[in-house]
Scaffold this active site. Structure first.
Site, mmCIF file in Angstrom:
data_model
loop_
_atom_site.group_PDB
_atom_site.id
_atom_site.type_symbol
_atom_site.label_atom_id
_atom_site.label_comp_id
_atom_site.label_asym_id
_atom_site.label_seq_id
_atom_site.Cartn_x
_atom_site.Cartn_y
_atom_site.Cartn_z
ATOM 1 N N ASN A 61 0.807 -1.234 0.000
ATOM 2 C CA ASN A 61 0.000 0.000 0.000
ATOM 3 C C ASN A 61 0.839 1.283 0.000
ATOM 4 O O ASN A 61 0.495 2.258 -0.645
ATOM 5 C CB ASN A 61 -1.012 -0.017 1.136
ATOM 6 C CG ASN A 61 -0.383 -0.113 2.495
ATOM 7 O OD1 ASN A 61 0.719 -0.636 2.648
ATOM 8 N ND2 ASN A 61 -1.056 0.392 3.499
ATOM 9 N N GLU B 67 4.486 -5.170 11.977
ATOM 10 C CA GLU B 67 3.690 -3.957 11.773
ATOM 11 C C GLU B 67 2.433 -4.394 11.037
ATOM 12 O O GLU B 67 2.454 -4.596 9.824
ATOM 13 C CB GLU B 67 4.490 -2.940 10.943
ATOM 14 C CG GLU B 67 5.743 -2.426 11.635
ATOM 15 C CD GLU B 67 5.436 -1.417 12.747
ATOM 16 O OE1 GLU B 67 4.364 -0.787 12.700
ATOM 17 O OE2 GLU B 67 6.266 -1.277 13.661
ATOM 18 N N CYS C 293 -2.875 1.658 6.337
ATOM 19 C CA CYS C 293 -3.053 0.810 7.529
ATOM 20 C C CYS C 293 -3.680 1.574 8.683
ATOM 21 O O CYS C 293 -4.375 0.995 9.503
ATOM 22 C CB CYS C 293 -1.713 0.219 7.950
ATOM 23 S SG CYS C 293 -0.466 1.469 8.266
HETATM 24 P P1 NAD Z 1 0.141 -9.207 3.285
HETATM 25 O O1 NAD Z 1 0.241 -9.687 4.679
HETATM 26 O O2 NAD Z 1 -0.761 -9.935 2.344
HETATM 27 O O3 NAD Z 1 1.575 -9.199 2.580
HETATM 28 C C1 NAD Z 1 2.708 -8.572 3.134
HETATM 29 C C2 NAD Z 1 3.945 -9.271 2.632
HETATM 30 O O4 NAD Z 1 3.908 -10.627 3.037
HETATM 31 C C3 NAD Z 1 4.133 -9.270 1.121
HETATM 32 O O5 NAD Z 1 5.480 -8.946 0.837
HETATM 33 C C4 NAD Z 1 3.801 -10.690 0.719
HETATM 34 O O6 NAD Z 1 4.574 -11.138 -0.375
HETATM 35 C C5 NAD Z 1 4.151 -11.491 1.942
HETATM 36 N N1 NAD Z 1 3.284 -12.670 2.087
HETATM 37 C C6 NAD Z 1 1.996 -12.799 1.694
HETATM 38 N N2 NAD Z 1 1.532 -14.024 1.998
HETATM 39 C C7 NAD Z 1 2.544 -14.685 2.603
HETATM 40 C C8 NAD Z 1 2.687 -16.000 3.160
HETATM 41 N N3 NAD Z 1 1.678 -16.883 3.144
HETATM 42 N N4 NAD Z 1 3.868 -16.323 3.706
HETATM 43 C C9 NAD Z 1 4.884 -15.457 3.736
HETATM 44 N N5 NAD Z 1 4.826 -14.198 3.218
HETATM 45 C C10 NAD Z 1 3.664 -13.817 2.655
HETATM 46 O O7 NAD Z 1 -0.246 -7.677 3.428
HETATM 47 P P2 NAD Z 1 -0.547 -6.637 2.290
HETATM 48 O O8 NAD Z 1 -1.835 -7.056 1.623
HETATM 49 O O9 NAD Z 1 0.647 -6.383 1.451
HETATM 50 O O10 NAD Z 1 -0.797 -5.304 3.139
HETATM 51 C C11 NAD Z 1 -2.026 -5.011 3.703
HETATM 52 C C12 NAD Z 1 -2.016 -5.233 5.191
HETATM 53 O O11 NAD Z 1 -0.859 -4.673 5.765
HETATM 54 C C13 NAD Z 1 -3.179 -4.547 5.882
HETATM 55 O O12 NAD Z 1 -3.672 -5.390 6.899
HETATM 56 C C14 NAD Z 1 -2.551 -3.306 6.479
HETATM 57 O O13 NAD Z 1 -3.220 -2.787 7.594
HETATM 58 C C15 NAD Z 1 -1.214 -3.822 6.838
HETATM 59 N N6 NAD Z 1 -0.246 -2.720 6.905
HETATM 60 C C16 NAD Z 1 0.281 -2.400 8.103
HETATM 61 C C17 NAD Z 1 1.149 -1.333 8.188
HETATM 62 C C18 NAD Z 1 1.759 -0.926 9.488
HETATM 63 O O14 NAD Z 1 2.666 -0.104 9.447
HETATM 64 N N7 NAD Z 1 1.329 -1.450 10.616
HETATM 65 C C19 NAD Z 1 1.483 -0.622 7.045
HETATM 66 C C20 NAD Z 1 0.927 -0.996 5.841
HETATM 67 C C21 NAD Z 1 0.077 -2.057 5.771
#
Ligand code: NAD
Length: 459
Positions: free
Chosen positions: A119, A214, A248
């Site tokens: 995002n 995070e 987020c």
């Molecule tokens: P996601 O958890 O789907 O993916 C994040 C990362 O994890 C990606 O690089 C992806 O390749 C990897 N990933 C996905 N599935 C995996 C698996 N099964 N095993 C290992 N790695 C895997 O998250 P997203 O869709 O990229 O981001 C959205 C989420 O992130 C929302 O819930 C949002 O709130 C959160 N977010 C949090 C923050 C924060 O600073 N706290 C910031 C941005 C986004």
């Protein structure tokens, strides 16, 4: 293509371990030089990154500069304070242990893994990287495959700026991520969903690797009756519809005092019109949904009493800024983090009810409270728990480098930004130093007759 596409992650990790063991990453000169290189590289890559963010998320340049490329400010801040952060800190030694000196010595952790989301794909991989470099570590960075152009731009920037045995980028999806997670890193910094956060923590547990998670969740926005309605509406609409709601810490839903709801709804509609015009689809300042999958997911959440919005266009992955009124906790939009341009509005009669509503759910990443009453602000501060808390504001606490940024409970574990980033990637080693010239024998066996002295000395 990233450096690592041609070699296995295990090879890369082992090369980084060797490089770390050489000690080169430890000196302040080295760290400063690398941070300066990164800052320069980001500046030079600006057009490329802006284009990538526009391709992946239709991110307006203004938003891309202020929320992603502004990571250069974090670097400047780090460069300004790094020397002080790196200084070992002496601590007092109690009388029974004298003569001796004791200090807290910050040492790098080693080789760390940074996994980013889509995002704010640039900022959310680069900001942790700044901390990792500042703290003297080697790092492997895995940007999100869901923002492919930005992932490519990040990999290129890292390839061109650093030797792969120091900092490397690995592009790829779930399999790549899992391959990386099966390796033994010294720290894993993960930004993403709460669900995948658990997968990461489980993988890290196998090596007893510490993690920073995070994560996300539903961040409530509570609005009391005694507010400046127009300013409140503008700040909520800005925070919610920035990046088309894919933030987020976006206000996930509004919990408004019943008395002011009609006025607030009118003001929210007016703010939307001010910001994005009569047709937000035509506005250059309103983004798009990142993927078809997320478009489909969000489309299913639209329903009920629409105050404004509801229109969508699958081909353009456009969903209009949408406000839904009279939402019950059972509404589909209230089940999980929305992460898109849909804003449900729920109402309450007393602040007690609002607090109970928030506390009945997982601890949010951010909580927003709009109220003119310091007494009520204090109540919210003391009676609820969240990663961050803003009064009469949304989002901007994330931009204040000296405020640790992170979640609590389901919304995350650990924090970063500014000095907290340095701390996250540092081990604070306790060091005790004794001279040989005095060796008080009271602690050595035989203990006979010594207990009374021990009691006196140790209290
Ligand atoms: P996601 O958890 O789907 O993916 C994040 C990362 O994890 C990606 O690089 C992806 O390749 C990897 N990933 C996905 N599935 C995996 C698996 N099964 N095993 C290992 N790695 C895997 O998250 P997203 O869709 O990229 O981001 C959205 C989420 O992130 C929302 O819930 C949002 O709130 C959160 N977010 C949090 C923050 C924060 O600073 N706290 C910031 C941005 C986004």
């Amino acid at each position: 293509m990233s450096q690592l596409a041609v070699s296995s992650t295990a090879d890369m990790l082992s090369k980084q371990r060797q490089f770390f063991a050489s000690g080169q990453t430890r000196s302040i000169e080295f760290r400063i030089e690398q941070l300066q290189r990164l800052k320069q590289a980001i500046r030079s890559a600006q057009p490329r990154v802006l284009k990538a963010l526009a391709d992946d998320l239709s991110k307006p340049s203004f938003e891309a500069y202020t929320t992603e490329l502004s990571v250069t400010g974090e670097i400047s801040q780090t460069l300004k304070h790094l020397k002080r952060w790196m200084k070992p800190k002496g601590v007092g030694v109690p009388l029974p242990f004298l003569p001796a000196s004791a200090q807290i010595y910050p040492e790098p952790l080693g080789v760390v893994l940074i996994i980013g989301p889509w995002n704010y794909p640039f900022q959310l991989t680069m900001t942790p990287l700044v901390g990792a470099i500042a703290a003297g570590n080697c790092a492997i960075v895995k940007p999100s495959e869901i923002a492919p152009k930005t992932s490519e731009a990040i990999a290129e920037l890292i390839d061109q700026t650093f030797a792969a045995e120091y900092i490397a980028a690995v592009e790829g999806g779930v399999e790549t991520s899992q391959d990386l997670l099966s390796q033994h890193f010294d720290h894993i910094f993960f930004t993403g969903s709460t669900y995948i956060g658990k997968v990461v923590m489980e993988a890290a547990a196998k090596h007893l690797t510490p993690v920073t998670l995070e994560l996300g969740g539903k961040s409530p926005c509570v609005v009391e009756a005694n507010v400046n309605v127009d300013v409140t509406a503008k700040r909520i609409v800005w925070g919610k519809f920035l990046n088309a709601g894919q933030t987020c810490i976006a206000p996930d839903y509004i919990l408004v005092n019943r008395k002011i709801k009609p006025e607030l709804l009118t003001a929210l509609k007016a703010a939307l019109k001010d910001f994005y015009g009569d047709d937000p689809k035509a506005s250059p300042d309103f983004g798009r949904i990142v993927s078809d999958k997320h478009f489909q997911r969000l489309s299913k959440l639209i329903g009920g009493h629409l105050v404004v919005g509801g229109q969508s266009d699958a081909a353009a992955r456009y969903i209009a800024p949408t406000i839904i009124d009279q939402v019950s906790p059972e509404h589909p939009a209230m089940q999980d983090e929305i992460f898109g341009p849909l804003l449900p509005v729920l109402e309450y009669e007393t602040l007690d009810q609002a607090i109970a509503f928030v506390n009945a759910r997982p601890k949010p990443l951010a909580l927003y409270f709009f109220s003119n009453s310091s007494r009520d602000q204090n109540r919210i501060q003391q009676e609820t728990s969240s990663g961050g808390l803003c009064f009469n504001e949304t989002i901007t606490h994330v931009a204040i480098s000296d405020l640790p940024f992170g979640g609590v409970g389901q919304s995350g574990l650990g924090a970063y930004h500014g000095k907290t980033s340095f701390d996250t990637f540092t081990h604070y080693k306790s060091v005790l130093k004794k001279p040989f010239w005095l060796d008080v024998p009271v602690r050595y066996p035989p203990y006979e007759g010594k207990l009374k002295w021990a009691k006196k000395l140790l209290g």
